[in-house]
Design a protein around this motif. Sequence first.
Motif, PDB file in Angstrom:
ATOM      1  N   PRO A  81       0.835  -1.206   0.000  1.00  0.00           N
ATOM      2  CA  PRO A  81       0.000   0.000   0.000  1.00  0.00           C
ATOM      3  C   PRO A  81       0.876   1.264   0.000  1.00  0.00           C
ATOM      4  CG  PRO A  81      -0.633  -1.530   1.749  1.00  0.00           C
ATOM      5  CD  PRO A  81       0.635  -2.043   1.180  1.00  0.00           C
ATOM      6  N   ALA A  82       0.425   2.274  -0.747  1.00  0.00           N
ATOM      7  CA  ALA A  82       1.270   3.453  -0.975  1.00  0.00           C
ATOM      8  C   ALA A  82       1.578   4.230   0.301  1.00  0.00           C
ATOM      9  CB  ALA A  82       0.594   4.353  -2.007  1.00  0.00           C
ATOM     10  N   GLY A  83       0.622   4.289   1.238  1.00  0.00           N
ATOM     11  CA  GLY A  83       0.870   5.053   2.475  1.00  0.00           C
ATOM     12  C   GLY A  83       2.012   4.436   3.276  1.00  0.00           C
ATOM     13  N   VAL A  84       2.006   3.115   3.353  1.00  0.00           N
ATOM     14  CA  VAL A  84       3.033   2.399   4.110  1.00  0.00           C
ATOM     15  C   VAL A  84       4.386   2.560   3.421  1.00  0.00           C
ATOM     16  CG1 VAL A  84       3.749   0.101   4.899  1.00  0.00           C
ATOM     17  CG2 VAL A  84       1.329   0.728   4.951  1.00  0.00           C
ATOM     18  N   LYS A  85       4.366   2.438   2.095  1.00  0.00           N
ATOM     19  CA  LYS A  85       5.625   2.492   1.320  1.00  0.00           C
ATOM     20  C   LYS A  85       6.237   3.894   1.380  1.00  0.00           C
ATOM     21  CE  LYS A  85       8.562   0.349  -0.704  1.00  0.00           C
ATOM     22  NZ  LYS A  85       9.306  -0.623   0.064  1.00  0.00           N
ATOM     23  N   LEU A  86       5.373   4.918   1.287  1.00  0.00           N
ATOM     24  CA  LEU A  86       5.925   6.277   1.350  1.00  0.00           C
ATOM     25  C   LEU A  86       6.494   6.553   2.740  1.00  0.00           C
ATOM     26  CD1 LEU A  86       6.540   8.937  -0.031  1.00  0.00           C
ATOM     27  CD2 LEU A  86       4.254   9.744   0.567  1.00  0.00           C
ATOM     28  N   PHE A  87       5.828   6.049   3.763  1.00  0.00           N
ATOM     29  CA  PHE A  87       6.352   6.194   5.123  1.00  0.00           C
ATOM     30  C   PHE A  87       7.771   5.618   5.194  1.00  0.00           C
ATOM     31  CE2 PHE A  87       7.157   3.530   8.892  1.00  0.00           C
ATOM     32  CZ  PHE A  87       7.395   4.530   9.824  1.00  0.00           C
TER      33      PHE A  87
END
Length: 385
Positions: A326-332
């Motif tokens: 998921p993008a939110g986790v990856k960007l974090f």
Amino acid sequence: MNFTSKQAVPWIKNLEPYNGGKPISEIASRLNLSEHQIVKLASNENPLGMSPKVKLAISQELQKVSRYPDGNCTVLKKMISNFHGVSSDQIFLGNGSNDVLDCLARTFLRKGVSAVYSKYSFAVYGLATISSGANSIIAPATENLEHSLSAFISSISGDTRMIFIANPNNPTGSYIKENEIRSFLRHVDKSILVVLDEAYCDYLEGTDFTNSIQLLKDYSNLFITRSFSKAYGLAGLRVGYGIGNKDIVSVMNSIRQPFNVNYLAQIAAITALEDQDFIIKSKLLNKQVMRELIDGLSTFGIRCLSSRGNFVLANIGENFKLENEPAGVKLFESLLSLGVITRPVRNYDLADWLRISVGTQEENRDFLNILPQALDLMAKDDNSN
Ligand SMILES: Cc1ncc(COP(=O)(O)O)c(C=O)c1O
């Protein structure tokens, strides 16, 4: 038989420890950087720190920490009572407002009863409810992830004893107006305690600002919690409070830890309440930098929910579609590897989103400057998987 975790009360077996924002020291040492090179926008603290008056006051009191503090927090209670126009016996002090929430649950919840809270609301409501043995009832949120007060009402069951509502809410930043809270209270049976968690209310402004304290006169089943960790800048000292009916406060006092608010925290909170200019300054900065943060994110096609707190919830997955995570986790993770700590919200079932606290203008600029690199890294990592 050896004593093992198997002897723990069974209702806590699926609970996971609260996962706070990562500490600056941990990330600095992991990346071999000095602490001032790390940007932390993860725990909704005041980026200005504490009021200079508070700093001076606690530095002058350091030698007194060898004595136990006043377990009744007499002076601080008096200050809060004058500040809000309520009596001292309506105030319950805690080691952060988390301690107040936990004491509420330990006092009034148990096996066989339930507490209601919204799908996207502060993780501690679940922790406190489940560890008391009570059942959690999750009220569905609106399409915009906001609280739906009608969903709260229809979620109430015959065994419901408590309702938790954060206003403004964390992690979404959404806000419920005074007239809606009033009408909600009219519809809730007086045998259910409504806990209005106002940890972020010091950032509110405008005509729709709820003076919830005045509602206490009409609703003996209302309990309001406040925190010194956010706008007041005292997160590390741990001090918060609740205001409610004195009967409720009195029974809670019988189960709390004897000295649950430490000496320096009491001094700091007393001085902080007196320095309202610092709150005005903090609020102004928050408003300005939040605007810059939202505008900056939008140039990358990242949309944020409208927020009345000191943080924004950004929808990363809407514009960045990843194959593997998921993008939110990856960007974090990408931001973390570049020395910027934000808050993933997978635990709220929002893995495509990222919560970002509003920092100083400088921290915000650093964040926005690093963001393109973090987005590239996120896409590259995803492709290499
Ligand atoms: C909505 C909400 N309530 C309560 C708290 C707890 O704050 P504290 O225990 O630091 O007062 C937080 C902290 O993040 C929060 O977001």
